[in-house]
Design a protein around this motif. Structure first.
Motif, PDB file in Angstrom:
ATOM      1  N   PRO A   7      13.294 -50.025  46.583  1.00  0.00           N
ATOM      2  CA  PRO A   7      14.646 -49.686  47.067  1.00  0.00           C
ATOM      3  C   PRO A   7      14.650 -49.565  48.599  1.00  0.00           C
ATOM      4  CG  PRO A   7      13.617 -47.791  46.024  1.00  0.00           C
ATOM      5  CD  PRO A   7      12.676 -48.947  45.836  1.00  0.00           C
ATOM      6  N   LEU A   8      15.644 -50.157  49.205  1.00  0.00           N
ATOM      7  CA  LEU A   8      15.772 -50.090  50.655  1.00  0.00           C
ATOM      8  C   LEU A   8      16.824 -49.055  51.017  1.00  0.00           C
ATOM      9  CD1 LEU A   8      15.735 -53.902  51.499  1.00  0.00           C
ATOM     10  CD2 LEU A   8      13.883 -52.267  51.776  1.00  0.00           C
ATOM     11  N   PRO A   9      16.628 -48.340  52.111  1.00  0.00           N
ATOM     12  CA  PRO A   9      17.640 -47.349  52.506  1.00  0.00           C
ATOM     13  C   PRO A   9      18.894 -48.055  53.018  1.00  0.00           C
ATOM     14  CG  PRO A   9      15.958 -47.555  54.190  1.00  0.00           C
ATOM     15  CD  PRO A   9      15.512 -48.399  53.021  1.00  0.00           C
ATOM     16  N   ASN A  10      20.026 -47.373  52.893  1.00  0.00           N
ATOM     17  CA  ASN A  10      21.264 -47.906  53.448  1.00  0.00           C
ATOM     18  C   ASN A  10      21.174 -47.854  54.973  1.00  0.00           C
ATOM     19  OD1 ASN A  10      22.429 -48.404  50.984  1.00  0.00           O
ATOM     20  ND2 ASN A  10      23.340 -46.363  50.854  1.00  0.00           N
ATOM     21  N   LEU A  11      21.441 -48.971  55.586  1.00  0.00           N
ATOM     22  CA  LEU A  11      21.384 -49.028  57.046  1.00  0.00           C
ATOM     23  C   LEU A  11      22.746 -48.700  57.628  1.00  0.00           C
ATOM     24  CD1 LEU A  11      19.277 -52.294  57.430  1.00  0.00           C
ATOM     25  CD2 LEU A  11      18.486 -49.939  57.633  1.00  0.00           C
TER      26      LEU A  11
END
Length: 136
Positions: A7-11
């Motif tokens: 999962p990637l963090p919200n930028l």
């Protein structure tokens, strides 16, 4: 585990590089063009093609059509209405090699026959006189 499952963090949303004064000008442009006969567009001669403003291009094409120019042939007028000259000034000519200017000018004249191109630099009084002569 593959990288597609991490999962990637919200930028954060990147800041807008289109400031409010530019947006205001974009809204005012059509009304300004109805009251003008000559447009001077100043670009950086170090990047003359990548500094083209697409919004301005569309507005100028519409302006020329409204002044009676054939949209399929930029050299032909259908109706003889008011003047609508476009001059592209490529500023900072002192930062561009002299040998590249004339071939570029010819290429621009072939690709964009509806506009005149003038290389200039504020440090060269002759360039300012050339622009003045062109406008006269």
């Amino acid at each position: 585990m593959t990288l597609t499952h991490i999962p990637l963090p919200n930028l954060p949303i990147p800041p807008s590089w289109f400031p409010g004064h530019m947006m205001k000008f974009t809204r005012m442009l059509p009304a300004l063009l109805t009251r003008t006969d000559v447009v001077l567009e100043i670009r950086d001669s170090r990047m003359p093609l990548t500094s083209i403003n697409r919004t301005l291009e569309g507005a100028l094409q519409k302006w020329r059509r409204e002044r009676g120019w054939d949209p399929n042939n930029p050299n032909r007028r259908i109706v003889n209405a008011g003047a609508c000259e476009r001059i592209v000034i490529l500023n900072k000519r002192d930062l561009v090699p002299e040998w590249g200017m004339e071939p570029f000018r010819r290429a621009m004249a072939k690709k964009f026959p509806d506009q005149q191109v003038l290389f200039s630099s504020w440090q060269r009084p002759r360039d300012i006189r050339n622009l003045s002569d062109l406008l006269t």
